[in-house]
Design a protein around this motif. Structure first.
Motif, PDB file in Angstrom:
ATOM      1  N   ILE A 516       0.896  -1.073  -0.102  1.00  0.00           N
ATOM      2  CA  ILE A 516       0.075  -0.087  -0.045  1.00  0.00           C
ATOM      3  C   ILE A 516       0.863   1.015   0.056  1.00  0.00           C
ATOM      4  O   ILE A 516       1.754   1.332   0.837  1.00  0.00           O
ATOM      5  CB  ILE A 516      -0.984   0.052   1.204  1.00  0.00           C
ATOM      6  N   PRO A 517       0.668   2.296  -1.054  1.00  0.00           N
ATOM      7  CA  PRO A 517       1.484   3.460  -0.802  1.00  0.00           C
ATOM      8  C   PRO A 517       1.413   4.066   0.309  1.00  0.00           C
ATOM      9  O   PRO A 517       0.228   4.474   0.856  1.00  0.00           O
ATOM     10  CB  PRO A 517       0.924   4.180  -2.070  1.00  0.00           C
ATOM     11  N   GLY A 518       2.486   4.656   0.769  1.00  0.00           N
ATOM     12  CA  GLY A 518       2.346   5.392   2.107  1.00  0.00           C
ATOM     13  C   GLY A 518       2.695   4.660   3.337  1.00  0.00           C
ATOM     14  O   GLY A 518       3.040   5.153   4.483  1.00  0.00           O
ATOM     15  N   SER A 642       2.063   9.952   7.273  1.00  0.00           N
ATOM     16  CA  SER A 642       0.662  10.810   7.842  1.00  0.00           C
ATOM     17  C   SER A 642       0.136  11.642   6.558  1.00  0.00           C
ATOM     18  O   SER A 642      -1.071  11.748   6.445  1.00  0.00           O
ATOM     19  CB  SER A 642       1.129  11.779   8.787  1.00  0.00           C
ATOM     20  N   ALA A 643       0.939  11.840   5.350  1.00  0.00           N
ATOM     21  CA  ALA A 643       0.546  12.611   4.395  1.00  0.00           C
ATOM     22  C   ALA A 643      -0.386  12.027   3.756  1.00  0.00           C
ATOM     23  O   ALA A 643      -1.079  12.286   2.612  1.00  0.00           O
ATOM     24  CB  ALA A 643       1.539  13.092   3.541  1.00  0.00           C
ATOM     25  N   ARG A 644      -0.385  10.606   3.681  1.00  0.00           N
ATOM     26  CA  ARG A 644      -1.062   9.944   2.753  1.00  0.00           C
ATOM     27  C   ARG A 644      -1.992   8.942   3.654  1.00  0.00           C
ATOM     28  O   ARG A 644      -2.330   8.037   3.193  1.00  0.00           O
ATOM     29  CB  ARG A 644      -0.231   8.586   2.005  1.00  0.00           C
ATOM     30  N   SER A 645      -2.343   9.292   4.904  1.00  0.00           N
ATOM     31  CA  SER A 645      -3.141   8.565   5.800  1.00  0.00           C
ATOM     32  C   SER A 645      -4.597   8.446   5.198  1.00  0.00           C
ATOM     33  O   SER A 645      -5.031   7.265   5.247  1.00  0.00           O
ATOM     34  CB  SER A 645      -3.165   9.252   6.971  1.00  0.00           C
ATOM     35  N   GLU A 651      -8.075   2.257   1.452  1.00  0.00           N
ATOM     36  CA  GLU A 651      -7.515   1.212   1.084  1.00  0.00           C
ATOM     37  C   GLU A 651      -7.575   0.029   1.987  1.00  0.00           C
ATOM     38  O   GLU A 651      -8.215  -1.104   1.555  1.00  0.00           O
ATOM     39  CB  GLU A 651      -5.833   0.977   0.879  1.00  0.00           C
ATOM     40  N   LEU A 652      -7.364   0.274   3.239  1.00  0.00           N
ATOM     41  CA  LEU A 652      -7.809  -0.795   4.288  1.00  0.00           C
ATOM     42  C   LEU A 652      -9.077  -0.938   4.325  1.00  0.00           C
ATOM     43  O   LEU A 652      -9.529  -2.061   4.645  1.00  0.00           O
ATOM     44  CB  LEU A 652      -7.118  -0.487   5.751  1.00  0.00           C
TER      45      LEU A 652
END
Length: 811
Positions: A516-518, A642-645, A651-652
Motif C-alpha cells: 500500500i503506498p504510504g 501521515s501525508a497519505r493517511s 485502501e484498508l
C-alpha cells in the motif's frame, strides 16, 4: 456560718444563668463558647480536615452503594446471564441439554459475531458487535432496555436496534439507514430503535482498553437475520446460562464445557470474566478499598492536630483548671468541658463533610454515567454511611483528646495554680551558644525557642511534614498517570495504527499491506485467546505473538530497554505474573480457546513492564508451531506516512480480510479522557483535598505558636521592637519548622506514593509510583504557599495585638 456552710455545700457546677425564656447555660458552657470563639481559626481549620475525611468516606461509600445496587438491579431486571459459553457452531437442540444440567436455571442460544459499519465521511471502518434477539418473543436472558424508537418487527429482516451510546456519538436516530459489512458482504439495515443492555455497561472495541462511543457499535438483529448472515440457521455460537441459587459455578462451567466440546466449545466463563462486568467490579472494589484507607488517614491527621491544640490549651489554662477544681468542679466536669470542645469541632466537621460528600458524590455520578452505560444512576446513601462518618470522626478526634484529658485529671488544684516548673535550657550546649553569638537578638530568640523545646518543635515538624507528604504523594500519582500514557504510547507502542484480520491469515497478507503506498513499516502479530493457569490462579486473556526483535509494538524492561522474543517460552507482564503468582523459570499452563484448542505447558522466561492491561508475549513462529498453524498472522502494526493517511485508510477499508483498524492517537485520546474525566478524575478530588489539608496543618501550627508566644510578643513591643521585628520572632520560628519539615515530608511522601498508586491501579491500567523533582517541587510550593498565607494571617493578628491585655497574662 450556717449561710457559709450552705454555700459550700452548693455545687458550683449547678450554677446557671437564665437567658431568654427557660434556656440556661452553665458557667463552663459559657467558657466553652468563649474558647471556641477565641480559637475559631484553628477550630475551623481542624474542622475542615475532619470534613474532608468524612467527605471522602461519604462520597466513596455512596458511590460504592450506588454502583453496586444499580448494577445488581439492572442485571436482575434484564436477566443478565451468569455463564457465557461461546462455541464454533452448535445445533439448537444442544440448548435443551444445557438446560437439563444440574444447577442450571435457564439456558438460551444466540448468534453473535463481529461486523464493520460504513459511515459516510468516515475513512476508517468502525468495528461492531452483532447480537441476535429471538424472533417472536422476549429473550429469556440478556434482555435490552429500549430508550428510543420501537422493537424489531419479525416480518422485516432489515431492521436493527443500535446501542444508544454509539448512536448519540454519531448522531444516528431511529429511521436512518446503516451500512453493515458482515463476513465480507455489505448490507443496508434500518435502525428502528436505540437500546442499552446490562452486558454492555463498559463498551470497548476488541484489543482496546478505554471506551470510545464513536468507534465501536453494538447491533441487535433478529435471530433469523443473524443466522442467515453468519451461516447459523438452526444453530447458535454462544449459549447464555443462568444459575440456580444453590448452584456451584465451577461445577456448572465444567459440565457446560463437556456438553459443547464436540461443537467447538471455546471455554465457558462466568460473569466475573465478562469484560464489562470485570471493569465495573474493578471500579467498585477500588472505591471500596480506597474508602477504608484514605479517609482514616485524613482523620488521623485531624486527631493529631486536635491533640496539639487541646494540649496547648490545657497547658495555658493550668491556673484556670486549678481554680475550677478549687471551687468544687470535679475531674469529670472539667474533663467534660474540654471534651465538649473536641466534640463540637468533630461533629461540626462531620456535618459539613456529610453535606459536602453528598454534593461531591452527585457530581461524580455524572462522570461515571459517561463510561458505565446505566439507564440511570442516582447517588444513594445508606444511613450507615452517615453513622459511620460521625463515629469515625468523633472516635478519631476523641482518641487525640483523651490523651490530653489524662493530664487534666492528674492536675490537683495546688499544683495547677502554681506556675509550671521552669524549662531546662541547659541542653542547648556550647554549640547553640556559639551559633547564638553570630545572630542578632530576634534571630537568637528564634533559635532559643527551637532548641529549647525540641518536643514541641518536633510535633510541629511532623504535622507540616504529614501535610506535605499527602500533597507530594497525590502529585506523584498524577505524574504517574502521565507516565502511564507516555510509556505505553511512546515507548512500548511506536506504531501509527493496528490492523486486525477477520480470522488468522497467511503471512502473505503482510505483503499486501506493505504494498500500500504510504506504508513505511509493517510488523505482523498473532493474538490468541487463552486461559492462563498456575495452580488455582487463572487469568482469561490472550497471548500475543511478536517477531523476534519487535520495533513497533515492544515488550520492555524496567529500564525501558526492548526485550527480545525468545522461542522457548512466554514473557508475562509484571502485573500478570503477580496475579498468577508465578516467577521466571516456572511452568505456566496455557489453555488455547481457538482452533484445535491445545493445552500448552510453557516456561516463563521473563517479565515485562506494562502499564496498560496484562499482556503475555511469545515469539510468533514459536507460537504458531505450538498451535500447529505455521505462517499465520491475526493482525499487524503499521507505521505510515501521515501525508497519505486518508488514502491508506480507504485502501484498508476495501480489504475484505481486514476486520478492524485502530489508530493509536484515537486510543490514546480515549484513555486520556477516561483518566481525566472518568473514574480517574477521583485523583483530582483527592489532590485538592490534600492541598487543603496541607494549608490546615500549616495554619494550625502558626496559630499554636502565636497563642504560646502572645505575651512574649507584647513584651517585645513594649521594649521598643517594631511590629516587623516582633512578627519576625514568630514567623522565623515557623520558617525554621517548615524548612526542617520539607525533607521529612519528602521521605513520607515517597513512601505514601506507593500505597496511593497501588490503590488507583486496576486491570485497566497500572499507575507507577513516580517521585521526581517536579513532584517534590510542587509539594514544596504548596507548603510554601500555605506558610505564606498562614504567616500573613498570623502577622495581621500580631500587629493588632492589645499589649495591655497580653501583658496581664501570667506565665
Amino acid at each position: 456560718m450556717a449561710t457559709f456552710a450552705r454555700s459550700r455545700r452548693t455545687r458550683p457546677g449547678s450554677t446557671r444563668r437564665r437567658l431568654s425564656g427557660d434556656a440556661t447555660v452553665s458557667p463552663l458552657d459559657r467558657k466553652l463558647l468563649r474558647d471556641l470563639w477565641r480559637i475559631k481559626g484553628q477550630a475551623a481549620a481542624i474542622g475542615a480536615v475532619i470534613a474532608v475525611g468524612v467527605l471522602l468516606l461519604v462520597m466513596m461509600t455512596g458511590l460504592v452503594t450506588s454502583l453496586d445496587e444499580t448494577r445488581q438491579a439492572y442485571y436482575e431486571r434484564y436477566r443478565l446471564a451468569d455463564v457465557f459459553a461461546p462455541v464454533t457452531r452448535a445445533p439448537d437442540s444442544v440448548i435443551d441439554e444445557l438446560a437439563a444440567l444440574p444447577g442450571v436455571a435457564a439456558a438460551e442460544g444466540r448468534v453473535a459475531g463481529y461486523a464493520l459499519v460504513d459511515l459516510e465521511g468516515v475513512d476508517l471502518p468502525i468495528q461492531a458487535r452483532v447480537v441476535s434477539l429471538p424472533d417472536f418473543e422476549a429473550p429469556r436472558l440478556n434482555d435490552v432496555f429500549l430508550t428510543g424508537g420501537r422493537s424489531l418487527d419479525p416480518a422485516n429482516p432489515d431492521e436493527i436496534l443500535l446501542l444508544k451510546g454509539f448512536a448519540d456519538a454519531r448522531d444516528i436516530r431511529p429511521g436512518e439507514s446503516l451500512d453493515v459489512t458482515i463476513r465480507g458482504a455489505q448490507r443496508a439495515f434500518r435502525v428502528v430503535g436505540l437500546v442499552q443492555a446490562p452486558e454492555f455497561l463498559y463498551v470497548t472495541a476488541p484489543g482496546e482498553l478505554a471506551p470510545d462511543d464513536a468507534r465501536y457499535a453494538v447491533i441487535w438483529m433478529s435471530r433469523a437475520t443473524a443466522g442467515a448472515a453468519y451461516d447459523m440457521e438452526g444453530a447458535f455460537n454462544e449459549a447464555l446460562i443462568s444459575l440456580a441459587r444453590d448452584a456451584s459455578e465451577p461445577a456448572v462451567l465444567e459440565a457446560v464445557d463437556r456438553v459443547v466440546e464436540p461443537y467447538g466449545g471455546l471455554g465457558a466463563y462466568g460473569l466475573e470474566d465478562h469484560l464489562s462486568d470485570r471493569y465495573v467490579s474493578e471500579e467498585i472494589n477500588g472505591l471500596r478499598g480506597t474508602s477504608t484507607i484514605v479517609p482514616p488517614l485524613f482523620l488521623a491527621v485531624a486527631a493529631f492536630l486536635l491533640y496539639i491544640v487541646v494540649s496547648r490549651m490545657v497547658q495555658a489554662e493550668r491556673e484556670q483548671i486549678g481554680l475550677m477544681k478549687a471551687f468544687g468542679y470535679t475531674n469529670l466536669e472539667v474533663g467534660a468541658h474540654y471534651f465538649k470542645l473536641i466534640l463540637f469541632i468533630a461533629i461540626g466537621g462531620a456535618i459539613v463533610g456529610c453535606l459536602a460528600g453528598i454534593a461531591a458524590g452527585r457530581g461524580m455520578v455524572v462522570l461515571y454515567l459517561q463510561y458505565y452505560k446505566f439507564p440511570f444512576l442516582l447517588f444513594e446513601l445508606r444511613p450507615s454511611s452517615f453513622i459511620l462518618g460521625f463515629l469515625v470522626s468523633v472516635c478519631a478526634a476523641s482518641a487525640g483528646g483523651l490523651l490530653v484529658l489524662r493530664g487534666v485529671f492528674a492536675l490537683t488544684p495546688a499544683v495547677a495554680m502554681r506556675p509550671p516548673a521552669p524549662a531546662d535550657y541547659s541542653r542547648t550546649g556550647r554549640v547553640g551558644q556559639a551559633i547564638a553569638r553570630l545572630l542578632d537578638q530576634p534571630s537568637r530568640m528564634v533559635m532559643r525557642r527551637v532548641t529549647r523545646q525540641p518536643l514541641r518543635m518536633g510535633g510541629a515538624v511532623l504535622g507540616i511534614a504529614a501535610g506535605m507528604a499527602l500533597a507530594a504523594a497525590m502529585t506523584s500519582v498524577m505524574s504517574g498517570f502521565g507516565r502511564t500514557m507516555d510509556l505505553n504510547f511512546n515507548v512500548i507502542d511506536r506504531s501509527d495504527l493496528t490492523v486486525s484480520f477477520t480470522d488468522p491469515k497467511s503471512d502473505k497478507t503482510i505483503l499486501e499491506l506493505q504494498r500500500i503506498p504510504g506504508v513505511i513499516e509493517v510488523e505482523p502479530v498473532r493474538n490468541v485467546s487463552v486461559v492462563l493457569r498456575n495452580g488455582l490462579m487463572t487469568h482469561r486473556g490472550a497471548v500475543g505473538g511478536r517477531v523476534m526483535n519487535p520495533r513497533l509494538n515492544r515488550a520492555v524492561t524496567r529500564d525501558l530497554e526492548g526485550i527480545e522474543m525468545r522461542k522457548e517460552g512466554v514473557i508475562l507482564a509484571n502485573s500478570l505474573a503477580d496475579k498468577l503468582e508465578i516467577a521466571p523459570g516456572e511452568v505456566l499452563t496455557v489453555e488455547v480457546r481457538e482452533g484445535r484448542q491445545p493445552v500448552l505447558h510453557l516456561p516463563v522466561i521473563g517479565t515485562t513492564e506494562s502499564l496498560l492491561g496484562s499482556p503475555a508475549y511469545m515469539e510468533i513462529d514459536a507460537l504458531n508451531r505450538a498451535l500447529r498453524e505455521p505462517n499465520r498472522v491475526s493482525g499487524a502494526s503499521l507505521r505510515i506516512d501521515s501525508a497519505r493517511s486518508d488514502a491508506i485508510y480507504r485502501e484498508l477499508k476495501d480489504m475484505p480480510a481486514v476486520a478492524a483498524v485502530s489508530l493509536k492517537e484515537d486510543a490514546r485520546a480515549s484513555l486520556q479522557e477516561l483518566m481525566d474525566s472518568g473514574a480517574g478524575a477521583m485523583r483530582y478530588v483527592m489532590a485538592g483535598i490534600a492541598f487543603i489539608i496541607t494549608f490546615g496543618i500549616v495554619y494550625n501550627s502558626a496559630r499554636i505558636a502565636q497563642a504560646e508566644r502572645e505575651r512574649d510578643l507584647a513584651s517585645l513591643r513594649v521594649l521598643g521592637f517594631s511590629k516587623g521585628e516582633a512578627a519576625f520572632v514568630l514567623l522565623g520560628e515557623l520558617a525554621v519548622v517548615m524548612f526542617v519539615a520539607l525533607p521529612v515530608g519528602a521521605l513520607l511522601g515517597y513512601a505514601l506514593s506507593f500505597g496511593i498508586a497501588a490503590g488507583f491501579s486496576s486491570d485497566l491500567y497500572q499507575i507507577p509510583a513516580t517521585f521526581g523533582r517536579a513532584d517534590f517541587g510542587t509539594a514544596v510550593l504548596a507548603v510554601l504557599g500555605a506558610s505564606i498565607a498562614s504567616g500573613w494571617l498570623v502577622k495581621r493578628d500580631v500587629d493588632r495585638l492589645e499589649l495591655v491585655s497580653a501583658l496581664k497574662t501570667r506565665e
